[in-house]
Design an enzyme around this catalytic site. Structure first.
Site, PDB file in Angstrom:
ATOM      1  N   GLU A 113      23.121 -55.837-145.961  1.00 34.91           N
ATOM      2  CA  GLU A 113      23.843 -54.565-146.010  1.00 34.91           C
ATOM      3  C   GLU A 113      24.900 -54.542-144.919  1.00 34.91           C
ATOM      4  O   GLU A 113      24.677 -55.101-143.845  1.00 34.91           O
ATOM      5  CB  GLU A 113      22.864 -53.396-145.789  1.00 34.91           C
ATOM      6  CG  GLU A 113      21.734 -53.376-146.791  1.00 34.91           C
ATOM      7  CD  GLU A 113      20.724 -52.259-146.532  1.00 34.91           C
ATOM      8  OE1 GLU A 113      20.938 -51.434-145.619  1.00 34.91           O
ATOM      9  OE2 GLU A 113      19.720 -52.230-147.261  1.00 34.91           O
ATOM     10  N   LYS A 115      26.776 -53.160-141.806  1.00 34.34           N
ATOM     11  CA  LYS A 115      26.324 -52.297-140.716  1.00 34.34           C
ATOM     12  C   LYS A 115      27.443 -51.306-140.414  1.00 34.34           C
ATOM     13  O   LYS A 115      28.425 -51.619-139.750  1.00 34.34           O
ATOM     14  CB  LYS A 115      25.979 -53.134-139.481  1.00 34.34           C
ATOM     15  CG  LYS A 115      25.324 -52.328-138.393  1.00 34.34           C
ATOM     16  CD  LYS A 115      24.775 -53.252-137.305  1.00 34.34           C
ATOM     17  CE  LYS A 115      24.042 -52.475-136.240  1.00 34.34           C
ATOM     18  NZ  LYS A 115      24.861 -51.462-135.582  1.00 34.34           N
ATOM     19  N   ASP A 117      29.582 -48.399-138.885  1.00 33.27           N
ATOM     20  CA  ASP A 117      29.742 -48.020-137.489  1.00 33.27           C
ATOM     21  C   ASP A 117      29.891 -46.502-137.385  1.00 33.27           C
ATOM     22  O   ASP A 117      30.994 -45.973-137.327  1.00 33.27           O
ATOM     23  CB  ASP A 117      30.976 -48.732-136.920  1.00 33.27           C
ATOM     24  CG  ASP A 117      30.868 -48.898-135.430  1.00 33.27           C
ATOM     25  OD1 ASP A 117      29.852 -48.461-134.856  1.00 33.27           O
ATOM     26  OD2 ASP A 117      31.800 -49.466-134.832  1.00 33.27           O
ATOM     27  N   TYR A 224      20.744 -45.704-146.449  1.00 33.49           N
ATOM     28  CA  TYR A 224      20.343 -47.112-146.434  1.00 33.49           C
ATOM     29  C   TYR A 224      18.842 -47.331-146.270  1.00 33.49           C
ATOM     30  O   TYR A 224      18.378 -48.454-146.224  1.00 33.49           O
ATOM     31  CB  TYR A 224      21.103 -47.910-145.368  1.00 33.49           C
ATOM     32  CG  TYR A 224      21.081 -47.324-143.970  1.00 33.49           C
ATOM     33  CD1 TYR A 224      19.895 -47.155-143.267  1.00 33.49           C
ATOM     34  CD2 TYR A 224      22.279 -46.968-143.341  1.00 33.49           C
ATOM     35  CE1 TYR A 224      19.882 -46.637-141.992  1.00 33.49           C
ATOM     36  CE2 TYR A 224      22.276 -46.445-142.052  1.00 33.49           C
ATOM     37  CZ  TYR A 224      21.072 -46.280-141.391  1.00 33.49           C
ATOM     38  OH  TYR A 224      21.058 -45.773-140.124  1.00 33.49           O
ATOM     39  N   LYS A 313      25.580 -59.027-135.438  1.00 35.39           N
ATOM     40  CA  LYS A 313      26.739 -58.301-134.894  1.00 35.39           C
ATOM     41  C   LYS A 313      27.977 -59.175-134.915  1.00 35.39           C
ATOM     42  O   LYS A 313      27.957 -60.313-134.458  1.00 35.39           O
ATOM     43  CB  LYS A 313      26.453 -57.886-133.445  1.00 35.39           C
ATOM     44  CG  LYS A 313      25.327 -56.877-133.298  1.00 35.39           C
ATOM     45  CD  LYS A 313      25.815 -55.454-133.352  1.00 35.39           C
ATOM     46  CE  LYS A 313      26.333 -54.972-132.015  1.00 35.39           C
ATOM     47  NZ  LYS A 313      26.726 -53.558-132.034  1.00 35.39           N
ATOM     48  N   CYS A 407      64.913 -44.486-114.088  1.00 35.06           N
ATOM     49  CA  CYS A 407      64.694 -45.839-114.602  1.00 35.06           C
ATOM     50  C   CYS A 407      64.070 -46.708-113.507  1.00 35.06           C
ATOM     51  O   CYS A 407      64.589 -46.755-112.393  1.00 35.06           O
ATOM     52  CB  CYS A 407      66.024 -46.425-115.053  1.00 35.06           C
ATOM     53  SG  CYS A 407      65.916 -48.175-115.420  1.00 35.06           S
ATOM     54  N   CYS A 410      66.942 -49.499-112.470  1.00 34.09           N
ATOM     55  CA  CYS A 410      68.212 -49.170-111.810  1.00 34.09           C
ATOM     56  C   CYS A 410      68.198 -47.823-111.096  1.00 34.09           C
ATOM     57  O   CYS A 410      69.116 -47.513-110.352  1.00 34.09           O
ATOM     58  CB  CYS A 410      69.349 -49.197-112.819  1.00 34.09           C
ATOM     59  SG  CYS A 410      69.298 -47.807-113.959  1.00 34.09           S
ATOM     60  N   CYS A 425      67.070 -45.135-120.714  1.00 33.35           N
ATOM     61  CA  CYS A 425      67.909 -45.275-119.535  1.00 33.35           C
ATOM     62  C   CYS A 425      69.321 -45.390-120.090  1.00 33.35           C
ATOM     63  O   CYS A 425      69.618 -46.315-120.852  1.00 33.35           O
ATOM     64  CB  CYS A 425      67.555 -46.544-118.749  1.00 33.35           C
ATOM     65  SG  CYS A 425      68.808 -46.946-117.510  1.00 33.35           S
ATOM     66  N   CYS A 430      72.577 -50.923-116.112  1.00 35.00           N
ATOM     67  CA  CYS A 430      71.198 -51.144-115.682  1.00 35.00           C
ATOM     68  C   CYS A 430      70.835 -52.614-115.864  1.00 35.00           C
ATOM     69  O   CYS A 430      70.915 -53.148-116.969  1.00 35.00           O
ATOM     70  CB  CYS A 430      70.254 -50.267-116.501  1.00 35.00           C
ATOM     71  SG  CYS A 430      68.519 -50.679-116.271  1.00 35.00           S
TER      72      CYS A 430
HETATM   73  S1  IVH Z   1      18.526 -49.818-140.994  1.00 37.80           S
HETATM   74  C1  IVH Z   1      14.649 -49.804-138.737  1.00 37.80           C
HETATM   75  N1  IVH Z   1      20.752 -50.222-142.279  1.00 37.80           N
HETATM   76  O1  IVH Z   1      22.597 -49.580-137.079  1.00 37.80           O
HETATM   77  C2  IVH Z   1      15.895 -49.945-139.466  1.00 37.80           C
HETATM   78  N2  IVH Z   1      20.867 -49.393-140.059  1.00 37.80           N
HETATM   79  O2  IVH Z   1      20.295 -50.136-134.508  1.00 37.80           O
HETATM   80  C3  IVH Z   1      16.829 -48.844-139.246  1.00 37.80           C
HETATM   81  N3  IVH Z   1      23.137 -48.970-139.276  1.00 37.80           N
HETATM   82  O3  IVH Z   1      20.823 -46.940-135.717  1.00 37.80           O
HETATM   83  C4  IVH Z   1      18.210 -49.095-139.479  1.00 37.80           C
HETATM   84  N4  IVH Z   1      24.163 -49.568-141.115  1.00 37.80           N
HETATM   85  O4  IVH Z   1      22.615 -46.315-137.333  1.00 37.80           O
HETATM   86  C5  IVH Z   1      20.188 -49.829-141.127  1.00 37.80           C
HETATM   87  N5  IVH Z   1      22.659 -50.587-143.548  1.00 37.80           N
HETATM   88  C6  IVH Z   1      22.080 -50.195-142.415  1.00 37.80           C
HETATM   89  C7  IVH Z   1      22.849 -49.734-141.320  1.00 37.80           C
HETATM   90  C8  IVH Z   1      22.192 -49.357-140.150  1.00 37.80           C
HETATM   91  C9  IVH Z   1      24.315 -49.099-139.896  1.00 37.80           C
HETATM   92  C10 IVH Z   1      22.971 -48.509-137.889  1.00 37.80           C
HETATM   93  C11 IVH Z   1      21.930 -47.445-137.733  1.00 37.80           C
HETATM   94  C12 IVH Z   1      21.033 -47.940-136.651  1.00 37.80           C
HETATM   95  C13 IVH Z   1      21.781 -49.098-136.067  1.00 37.80           C
HETATM   96  C14 IVH Z   1      20.882 -50.247-135.723  1.00 37.80           C
END
Ligand code: IVH
Length: 672
Positions: A113, A115, A117, A224, A313, A407, A410, A425, A430
């Protein structure tokens, strides 16, 4: 070593604790371990105990977390919201796989999945009704943000018939890049707070006292994970729970894949690392989860994180660093551009020590100050950018930065015209502008004087040989020959190049003068329409604006340029030096290509690219460098550009060879 002043140390600790609170609670992305954090709080509490006069109401020792007490009520999660272990390499991912083998045997399928932000969110539904929305907080206790979350359009407030008695849905609240950008421009216009990134904007939008403010922000949600479930269906696999969530009306990512090996997981991670900017929301990695829920139960969790999931990450595209200074550089038109001098950091794969701040308004909107810790971002090929200050780390009393009034090179007064974002300027002498202006004059798109690049110009300016562009034509070659690296041959070449430049077309001369807003195309239009430098010098602003293709801004700036006595003197000295002031007269070539756009690519036998393009323009046509829907025909020589050819084919644009091109120049008609 001298003992640190307790007041200063307490202040420093307060900033550090506030910052780490922000990382932990708001961003869910701690930078230090719990033990290191506790150490900071303990040291602060010890100082405050010894010096009660140093205790302030804002001290983190007096507050529960980054938010003042009472803004949101605390709620205990029914099941703790754990965090995830992190990896940054395939090797670490394999090690995770080996650790799992201690607990489970047999094949494992993984859900990959993105992640997201944003902020982790727990949504609790009782008898189908959204009864509580809570932030993650410290994982055990979060904040009740139900009223605010209820304003988010995509979050279901009521589930359909047959909903479980209790169901907790976990997911991420986030803001799309598009929503973030429009929110920020709106904020900048209204003098509001400009957000550093979409995650910050999402957090700021959610943590509002007034839900009406949250309602006005475009927040998104993606589910998720299924939390507690009572009185609902039973599932064997995570992917089934996601499917159920989707059917129940929750947004679920379309990019989730279930794969059968860690090698496939690795391929998914690498693919998304490469295309992370192809989607309109920010991701900082991939979350990998074991699909089989029975296997998950066997794996269990450590005290902090489940063993059945891991976060991969991506390398960060944002980093914090110290903004040491804000300086202003002067460009060839005199434009004064503020830029940040940073403690160098590696971000987005490059070392960044300087970053532009664009103009005064940008500095003000971002409110960055020398001495701030700032967020620097470099994503893909994009130039590094200072996104904003990390406010919890701002030293107390740090003064705001003021755009200089004079400036920096100059000392002349800087001017900002009404309605414009940029400051200039306006002193033509200059030295800051000199080098830029003279090297631009000599550059390829202007007078094309080989051997007179920026370094040489800077040397000649330093040595007092050049002060403006007209000085090029009375250069003291005897002195030049005495400089290191200049022999008789290079001096002869330079002299020949300067002589040759006297014959350049009027349009090139106009480009070379660095008139604001007057670029290469508009210079050609102006030269052709006016036919002679003297006509341009005499013309009123209205007459210039009346030329087709020249707008009022260019007309005003051109008139302003030639009305300055200093510029007129330079022009007269260029005339005396014998430069070509006559433009292309009334066209004597039939204008058979009027309205046509002809792209030349590859090597022609009898025509250089420049001459072929000039021939098109002389007949009233255009000859841009790339193929678009507006292109009428592509002329292809040997080894044509692949991108141009495939674009032409894709758009169904005719492609002709050199012979057909020559007929086309005469008749304006395409074969067949
Ligand atoms: S699962 C125990 N799935 O990433 C599992 N987290 O520290 C719980 N996050 O706080 C998280 N996308 O806010 C999961 N597809 C995803 C996610 C996801 C983003 C974030 C979530 C969590 C942090 C992981």
């Amino acid at each position: 070593m001298s003992r640190p002043d307790p007041a200063a140390r307490a202040e420093e600790l307060r900033r550090l604790v506030a910052y780490h609170n922000h990382r932990y609670f708001d961003l869910d992305d701690p930078e230090v371990s719990d033990a290191e954090y506790d150490e900071l709080v303990r040291e602060l509490a010890a100082i405050e105990a010894a010096h009660p006069e140093l205790v302030t109401a804002e001290s983190p020792t007096q507050r529960v977390d980054g938010v003042p007490l009472g803004l949101f009520s605390a709620v205990r999660h029914r099941t703790p919201m754990m965090s995830l272990d992190k990896t940054t390499s395939f090797e670490e991912m394999l090690a995770w796989g080996r650790r799992m083998e201690r607990y489970i045997t047999g094949d494992v399928a993984f859900n990959c999945e993105l992640k997201l932000d944003g902020l982790a969110m727990s949504l609790l539904y009782e008898d189908g009704k959204l009864t509580r929305a809570a932030t993650r907080g410290d994982g055990e206790v979060g904040e009740d943000v139900t009223a605010n979350v209820a304003t988010i359009a995509v979050v279901p407030k009521q589930l359909g018939p047959g909903a479980p008695a209790v169901v907790e849905v976990r997911g991420e609240i986030y803001m799309t890049v598009g929503a973030f950008e429009s929110l920020n421009s709106q904020q900048a216009e209204t003098g509001g707070r400009v957000f550093i990134n979409p995650r910050n904007a999402a957090a700021g939008s959610l943590r509002q006292k007034d839900p009406a403010v949250t309602a006005g922000r475009e927040l998104s949600f993606s589910a998720y994970q299924l939390g507690d479930l009572e009185g609902g269906p039973s599932f064997r696999y995570h992917h089934e729970t996601l499917e159920w969530l989707r059917c129940a009306g929750f947004p679920v990512s379309a990019h989730i894949e279930t794969v059968g090996s860690l090698a496939d997981v690795d391929a998914y991670c690498k693919r998304w690392e490469g295309q992370r900017h192809s989607i309109d929301f920010e991701i900082d990695g991939v979350v990998v989860k074991v699909d089989d829920l029975a296997q998950r139960r066997e794996l269990g969790a450590t005290s902090k994180a489940p063993r059945w999931a891991i976060a991969y990450k991506f390398p960060p595209e944002e980093r914090n660093t110290l903004l040491k200074e804000i300086m202003v550089s002067i460009g060839r038109t005199g434009k004064a551009t503020p830029f940040a001098v940073l403690e160098p950091v590696v971000v987005g794969g490059a070392r960044v020590g300087l970053a532009t701040l664009h103009n005064e308004d940008q500095v003000r909107a971002k409110d960055v100050r020398p001495g701030d810790t700032v967020v620097v971002r470099r994503a893909g090929d994009v130039i590094p950018e200072v996104r904003g200050p990390v406010l919890p780390l701002r030293p107390e009393g740090l003064p705001a930065w003021e755009f200089p009034e004079t400036c920096p090179v100059c000392g002349a007064a800087l001017q900002r015209l009404e309605g414009e974002a940029d400051t200039y300027c306006v002193n033509l002498e200059c030295p800051g502008q000199q080098v830029q202006r003279i090297s631009h004059f000599a550059s390829r798109g202007a007078m094309d004087i080989e051997g007179l690049g920026e370094r040489t110009v800077a040397l000649f300016c330093r040595e007092g040989l050049l002060a403006d562009v007209a000085d090029i034509y009375s250069l003291d070659f005897e002195r030049v020959e005495a400089f290191e690296g200049f022999g008789p041959l290079s001096v002869a070449n330079l002299s020949a190049a300067i002589n040759a430049s006297r014959q350049r077309p009027l349009a090139n001369l106009l480009v070379g003068l660095s008139i604001r807003h007057l670029g290469s195309n508009t210079s050609q239009v102006l030269a052709r329409a006016m036919g002679h430098m003297d006509r341009i010098l005499e013309a009123s602003e209205g007459e210039i604006a009346a030329v087709e293709g020249i707008g009022p801004v260019i007309a005003a700036s051109t008139k302003r340029f030639f009305s300055l006595a200093r510029n007129r003197q330079v022009v007269e000295r260029l005339r005396a030096a014998g430069l070509n002031f006559a433009g292309p007269g009334q066209p004597d070539v039939p204008q058979v290509l009027r309205g046509m756009s002809v792209v030349v690519t590859g090597t022609l036998e009898r025509w250089s690219r420049e001459v072929a393009e000039a021939a098109v323009k002389a007949r009233g046509g255009k000859s841009p460098g790339s193929v678009s829907q507006k292109t009428s025909v592509v002329v292809a020589g040997a080894e044509p550009g692949g991108a141009k050819m495939s674009k032409a084919q894709q758009l169904g644009i005719p492609v002709i060879d050199e012979e057909a091109f020559e007929r086309f120049l005469q008749t304006g008609e395409l074969p067949g």
